[in-house]
Design a protein around this motif. Structure first.
Motif, PDB file in Angstrom:
ATOM      1  N   ILE A 165      10.631  -5.558  -3.285  1.00  0.00           N
ATOM      2  CA  ILE A 165       9.926  -6.100  -4.456  1.00  0.00           C
ATOM      3  C   ILE A 165      10.387  -5.342  -5.705  1.00  0.00           C
ATOM      4  O   ILE A 165      10.073  -4.149  -5.869  1.00  0.00           O
ATOM      5  CB  ILE A 165       8.393  -6.000  -4.267  1.00  0.00           C
ATOM      6  CG1 ILE A 165       7.982  -6.792  -3.012  1.00  0.00           C
ATOM      7  CG2 ILE A 165       7.648  -6.490  -5.504  1.00  0.00           C
ATOM      8  CD1 ILE A 165       6.521  -6.688  -2.621  1.00  0.00           C
ATOM      9  N   PHE A 212       0.809  -1.009   9.647  1.00  0.00           N
ATOM     10  CA  PHE A 212       1.649  -1.067   8.451  1.00  0.00           C
ATOM     11  C   PHE A 212       1.733  -2.502   7.951  1.00  0.00           C
ATOM     12  O   PHE A 212       1.533  -3.447   8.723  1.00  0.00           O
ATOM     13  CB  PHE A 212       3.075  -0.580   8.775  1.00  0.00           C
ATOM     14  CG  PHE A 212       3.210   0.921   8.800  1.00  0.00           C
ATOM     15  CD1 PHE A 212       3.573   1.630   7.666  1.00  0.00           C
ATOM     16  CD2 PHE A 212       2.958   1.636   9.970  1.00  0.00           C
ATOM     17  CE1 PHE A 212       3.696   3.011   7.681  1.00  0.00           C
ATOM     18  CE2 PHE A 212       3.082   3.019  10.003  1.00  0.00           C
ATOM     19  CZ  PHE A 212       3.451   3.709   8.856  1.00  0.00           C
ATOM     20  N   VAL A 213       2.078  -2.665   6.676  1.00  0.00           N
ATOM     21  CA  VAL A 213       2.371  -4.001   6.147  1.00  0.00           C
ATOM     22  C   VAL A 213       3.691  -4.459   6.790  1.00  0.00           C
ATOM     23  O   VAL A 213       4.453  -3.643   7.293  1.00  0.00           O
ATOM     24  CB  VAL A 213       2.497  -3.987   4.597  1.00  0.00           C
ATOM     25  CG1 VAL A 213       1.178  -3.615   3.951  1.00  0.00           C
ATOM     26  CG2 VAL A 213       3.597  -3.045   4.127  1.00  0.00           C
ATOM     27  N   PRO A 214       3.944  -5.781   6.788  1.00  0.00           N
ATOM     28  CA  PRO A 214       5.139  -6.276   7.499  1.00  0.00           C
ATOM     29  C   PRO A 214       6.455  -5.958   6.800  1.00  0.00           C
ATOM     30  O   PRO A 214       6.533  -5.931   5.568  1.00  0.00           O
ATOM     31  CB  PRO A 214       4.920  -7.788   7.534  1.00  0.00           C
ATOM     32  CG  PRO A 214       3.982  -8.088   6.435  1.00  0.00           C
ATOM     33  CD  PRO A 214       3.105  -6.881   6.270  1.00  0.00           C
ATOM     34  N   LEU A 215       7.485  -5.726   7.606  1.00  0.00           N
ATOM     35  CA  LEU A 215       8.860  -5.644   7.124  1.00  0.00           C
ATOM     36  C   LEU A 215       9.338  -7.094   7.003  1.00  0.00           C
ATOM     37  O   LEU A 215       9.428  -7.815   7.999  1.00  0.00           O
ATOM     38  CB  LEU A 215       9.723  -4.887   8.136  1.00  0.00           C
ATOM     39  CG  LEU A 215      11.185  -4.689   7.754  1.00  0.00           C
ATOM     40  CD1 LEU A 215      11.320  -3.549   6.735  1.00  0.00           C
ATOM     41  CD2 LEU A 215      12.035  -4.375   8.980  1.00  0.00           C
ATOM     42  N   GLY A 232      16.398  -4.326  -2.483  1.00  0.00           N
ATOM     43  CA  GLY A 232      17.105  -5.145  -1.498  1.00  0.00           C
ATOM     44  C   GLY A 232      16.334  -5.270  -0.204  1.00  0.00           C
ATOM     45  O   GLY A 232      15.197  -4.799  -0.093  1.00  0.00           O
ATOM     46  N   ASP A 233      16.972  -5.923   0.758  1.00  0.00           N
ATOM     47  CA  ASP A 233      16.373  -6.133   2.082  1.00  0.00           C
ATOM     48  C   ASP A 233      16.788  -4.980   3.006  1.00  0.00           C
ATOM     49  O   ASP A 233      17.882  -4.973   3.560  1.00  0.00           O
ATOM     50  CB  ASP A 233      16.843  -7.474   2.648  1.00  0.00           C
ATOM     51  CG  ASP A 233      16.344  -7.697   4.069  1.00  0.00           C
ATOM     52  OD1 ASP A 233      15.527  -6.873   4.558  1.00  0.00           O
ATOM     53  OD2 ASP A 233      16.780  -8.682   4.699  1.00  0.00           O
ATOM     54  N   THR A 268       0.824  -1.215   0.000  1.00  0.00           N
ATOM     55  CA  THR A 268       0.000   0.000   0.000  1.00  0.00           C
ATOM     56  C   THR A 268       0.856   1.263   0.000  1.00  0.00           C
ATOM     57  O   THR A 268       2.004   1.234   0.443  1.00  0.00           O
ATOM     58  CB  THR A 268      -0.869   0.058   1.285  1.00  0.00           C
ATOM     59  OG1 THR A 268      -0.005  -0.087   2.422  1.00  0.00           O
ATOM     60  CG2 THR A 268      -1.930  -1.016   1.306  1.00  0.00           C
ATOM     61  N   ILE A 269       0.274   2.341  -0.490  1.00  0.00           N
ATOM     62  CA  ILE A 269       0.808   3.679  -0.229  1.00  0.00           C
ATOM     63  C   ILE A 269       0.123   4.108   1.068  1.00  0.00           C
ATOM     64  O   ILE A 269      -1.101   3.969   1.207  1.00  0.00           O
ATOM     65  CB  ILE A 269       0.529   4.642  -1.412  1.00  0.00           C
ATOM     66  CG1 ILE A 269       0.989   6.075  -1.096  1.00  0.00           C
ATOM     67  CG2 ILE A 269      -0.903   4.640  -1.866  1.00  0.00           C
ATOM     68  CD1 ILE A 269       0.910   7.026  -2.325  1.00  0.00           C
TER      69      ILE A 269
HETATM   70  N1  SAM Z   1       6.646   4.511   1.750  1.00  0.00           N
HETATM   71  C1  SAM Z   1       5.745   3.923   0.791  1.00  0.00           C
HETATM   72  C2  SAM Z   1       5.070   4.937  -0.082  1.00  0.00           C
HETATM   73  O1  SAM Z   1       5.290   6.147   0.101  1.00  0.00           O
HETATM   74  O2  SAM Z   1       4.336   4.509  -0.992  1.00  0.00           O
HETATM   75  C3  SAM Z   1       4.747   2.988   1.425  1.00  0.00           C
HETATM   76  C4  SAM Z   1       5.401   1.773   1.914  1.00  0.00           C
HETATM   77  S1  SAM Z   1       4.431   0.328   2.089  1.00  0.00           S
HETATM   78  C5  SAM Z   1       3.412   0.719   3.454  1.00  0.00           C
HETATM   79  C6  SAM Z   1       5.722  -0.744   2.742  1.00  0.00           C
HETATM   80  C7  SAM Z   1       6.717  -1.199   1.700  1.00  0.00           C
HETATM   81  O3  SAM Z   1       7.788  -1.854   2.387  1.00  0.00           O
HETATM   82  C8  SAM Z   1       6.177  -2.211   0.714  1.00  0.00           C
HETATM   83  O4  SAM Z   1       6.355  -1.753  -0.589  1.00  0.00           O
HETATM   84  C9  SAM Z   1       6.991  -3.477   0.989  1.00  0.00           C
HETATM   85  O5  SAM Z   1       7.238  -4.256  -0.162  1.00  0.00           O
HETATM   86  C10 SAM Z   1       8.260  -2.876   1.548  1.00  0.00           C
HETATM   87  N2  SAM Z   1       9.096  -3.793   2.352  1.00  0.00           N
HETATM   88  C11 SAM Z   1       8.729  -4.752   3.227  1.00  0.00           C
HETATM   89  N3  SAM Z   1       9.815  -5.351   3.761  1.00  0.00           N
HETATM   90  C12 SAM Z   1      10.903  -4.741   3.217  1.00  0.00           C
HETATM   91  C13 SAM Z   1      12.319  -4.907   3.368  1.00  0.00           C
HETATM   92  N4  SAM Z   1      12.853  -5.808   4.197  1.00  0.00           N
HETATM   93  N5  SAM Z   1      13.125  -4.105   2.650  1.00  0.00           N
HETATM   94  C14 SAM Z   1      12.621  -3.175   1.798  1.00  0.00           C
HETATM   95  N6  SAM Z   1      11.297  -2.988   1.612  1.00  0.00           N
HETATM   96  C15 SAM Z   1      10.447  -3.745   2.316  1.00  0.00           C
END
Ligand code: SAM
Length: 231
Positions: A118, A214-217, A143-144, A61-62
């Protein structure tokens, strides 16, 4: 159409100011400047100025504008800073950060490094940032981000936009003395946004900012991809 979007943007910013969420001139100016409609999927463009998260594909999500504004205010950003954002998503938040740390024409521009796990989202974010005029001030990395991004460390600020099970040690290590880390910590149902200030003597001051969703890290210092959290 541009005019309509500008008016909707102004209305949203006015609401966030009235609610006391936007407090500073710099956050207000950034949110009035960056066109959120360029960072949401085409078919959701008319919802760009609703104060709500929107899907951007791949289950991500944004974030809602009020949550973005809360984080920008707590980050205490200034012109010239080097910032790491973890979780690029659409690139919207990275553009807002860039608008504060590296405004157009700045004599001492800062820079934003933003990392996304992603690849397809990172690629789309690059295109969004390019179209909105931020490509030179924002570097998008695939990357991670739970491991931070050592090549450009240390950072003045690190802003994480996905929820971690715990505070990832590499992020604290990659923060400059005097730096600030913002990170949501918790599981799917119970998350708190934390503000961690690294004092000049290296000690950490931890403040709870607000409950959040928030979505998971996902990563080495985040949730495992197959964790129960994700199902
Ligand atoms: N800041 C973003 C925006 O302005 O649109 C919204 C971020 S969204 C809530 C969270 C994002 O974190 C997702 O795109 C997800 O794929 C990414 N994410 C999750 N785990 C991650 C990781 N370990 N490293 C980098 N990105 C990650």
């Amino acid at each position: 159409m541009e005019d309509v979007m500008r008016r909707l943007r102004e209305r949203l910013v006015r609401k966030l100011v009235e609610e006391g969420i936007i407090k500073s001139e710099k956050v207000k100016r950034a949110m009035l400047t960056v066109p959120r409609e360029l960072f949401v999927p085409e078919h959701l463009r008319e919802l760009a100025y609703e104060d709500t998260p929107l899907p951007i594909g791949h289950g991500q999500t944004i974030s809602a504008p009020h949550m973005v504004a809360i984080m920008l205010e707590e980050a205490e950003l200034d012109e010239g800073m080097k910032v790491l954002e973890v979780g690029t998503g659409s690139g919207y938040n990275a553009a807002l950060i860039a608008e504060i740390v590296a405004p157009r024409g700045s004599k001492r521009p800062g820079h934003v490094y933003t990392i996304e796990r992603i690849p397809e989202l990172a690629e789309r974010a690059r295109r969004n940032l390019e179209r909105a005029g931020y490509a030179d001030r924002v570097t998008v990395i695939v990357g991670d981000g739970s491991k931070g991004y050592p090549p450009a460390a240390p950072y003045d600020r690190i802003i994480v936009t996905a929820a971690a099970p715990d505070m990832p040690r590499p992020l604290v290590d990659q923060l400059k003395p005097g730096g600030i880390l913002l990170i949501p910590v918790g599981d799917k149902w119970n998350q708190i946004l934390y503000k961690i200030v690294k004092k000049t003597d290296g000690k950490l001051v931890v403040k709870k900012v607000t409950p959040c969703v928030f979505v998971p890290l996902v990563g080495e210092y985040g949730w495992r991809e197959d964790a129960a959290y994700l199902v």
